[in-house]
Each structure stands twice: as structure tokens, then as C-alpha cells.
Scaffold this active site. Structure first.
Site: not given
Ligand code: AMP
Length: 194
Positions: A14, A135, A129, A90, A147
Site C-alpha cells: 500500500k 520498523r 522490508r 481499519r 498483524r
Molecule cells: P501500517 O504502517 O499501516 O502497517 O501501521 C503500523 C501499525 O500502526 C499497525 O499495525 C497498527 O498497530 C497501527 N495503526 C496504523 N493505522 C492504524 C489504524 N487505522 N487503526 C489502528 N491502528 C493503526
């Protein structure tokens, strides 16, 4: 104005596709993951609350994330530009909040584009990654599996939420980045004609 949700499991690509879309269409990129990582880096209250949750592979509470999104959208100067949402909403509660936030701005979500990738492929990709991104949530298989479970249990239902509104499209997320990008662009270009 077209506002688009990029959807798919962690590691689907994404963020990569969002960046390409920003370059081509000049969308504003809104990634809640990036926003939360920034809060953590700045050691804000939100960041301190979010860190352990993220490192566990769980979701940060809906109210915290929705508030971050609301204030970001409110402060956008140029409302003529479309937003590309990456990693938000989400949960169903977040999708409802997003409807509220957009309605308050006289805007709406036009399209959800899902990037489909199988679980086994995702785990491999995220581990690769993690070597570059550093990260913390990309480093061990247990967090990555959490996740994916979180996605399957709480997030994947959103496809139906947008399908019922006639806004759902999907692309296969396997293959060359440019080919996946071309498919996404075609969906966007077709939707602009209608
Ligand atoms: P991402 O970079 O989108 O993979 O997000 C990394 C982590 O941030 C996720 O595994 C969640 O713990 C948290 N996170 C990101 N976006 C959201 C969201 N919309 N709602 C809740 N937690 C989020």
C-alpha cells in the site's frame, strides 16, 4: 474530488503504491501508520500509548486514530486535491468515523482499491522490508503474524462495507510493482470517466 482508500493486509504494498499515486496524480498521502510512527519519534502522549500496541501487532484505539485523521483533514489547506488513505480505516467503527469526518467537509470516499496478497507471501515480504525499514513491528514473525490475524479478524470486513456501497475494486498484488500500479491507475482513470 476523488478520495481513495488503499486497502489490503500489511505488506501488500500500500505504501509503495500510494507514493507512486502521489507522484502521478498529486494526491495527498494520509498514512495513519506513518503518523503514528511520527508520534512515537516525537515521544508525544499518543506516541507513548501507541508504541506497545504497535509492537504487539494490535490496533491503536479507534478514537485516537480517528482524532488524528480528523485534525489532519481539517488542517488541509488545499481541499481541491484528492486524498489517498493508506492504512485507514481499519475497523468498521473507523469507517463510520471517516464518513462523519468527510461529511463535515462536504466530501466523500469515492473508491476502495484492495491489493490482494496471500498470507505466506506477506510474511516473506515484511521480513525482507524489515531489514531495510528497521520498523520495530517488521522484525519478528510473531508480531507479523499478529498483524495478519488483526487484519483478518478486524479489518478485512471493511471490503464488504465498501462493496455494499458499490465502491470496492481489487487488484492482484503479486508481480512487478509497475504492473500493479498500472492496474490501479486504470481503475482510477475509469472511475474518473464515470
Ligand atoms: P501500517 O504502517 O499501516 O502497517 O501501521 C503500523 C501499525 O500502526 C499497525 O499495525 C497498527 O498497530 C497501527 N495503526 C496504523 N493505522 C492504524 C489504524 N487505522 N487503526 C489502528 N491502528 C493503526
Amino acid at each position: 474530488m476523488k478520495h481513495i482508500l488503499l486497502f489490503g493486509p500489511p505488506g501488500a504494498g500500500k505504501g509503495t503504491q500510494a507514493q507512486l499515486l502521489v507522484d502521478k496524480y498529486k494526491f495527498i498521502h494520509l498514512s495513519t501508520g506513518d503518523m503514528l510512527r511520527d508520534e512515537i519519534k516525537r515521544a508525544t502522549d499518543t506516541g507513548l500509548k501507541a508504541k506497545a500496541i504497535i509492537d504487539n501487532g494490535q490496533l491503536v484505539p479507534d478514537e485516537i486514530v480517528a482524532e488524528m485523521v480528523r485534525s489532519r483533514i481539517k488542517n488541509m489547506k488545499n481541499d481541491k486535491v484528492g486524498i489517498i488513505f493508506d492504512g485507514f480505516p481499519r475497523t468498521i467503527a473507523q469507517a463510520r468515523k471517516l464518513d462523519e469526518i468527510m461529511n463535515a467537509e462536504n466530501q466523500q470516499i469515492s473508491l476502495m482499491i484492495a491489493i490482494d496478497v496471500h498470507d505466506d507471501e506477506i510474511i516473506k515480504r515484511i521480513i525482507e522490508r524489515g531489514k531495510i525499514s528497521q520498523r520495530s513491528d517488521d522484525q519478528d514473525v510473531i508480531t507479523i503474524k499478529n498483524r495478519i490475524d488483526t487484519y483478518n479478524n478486524q479489518t478485512s470486513v471493511l471490503a464488504d462495507y465498501y462493496r455494499q456501497q458499490g465502491k470496492f475494486k481489487s487488484v492482484a498484488g503479486i508481480g512487478a510493482i509497475e504492473d500493479i500500479f498500472a492496474e490501479i491507475c486504470k481503475i482510477i482513470d475509469d472511475s474518473r470517466k464515470s
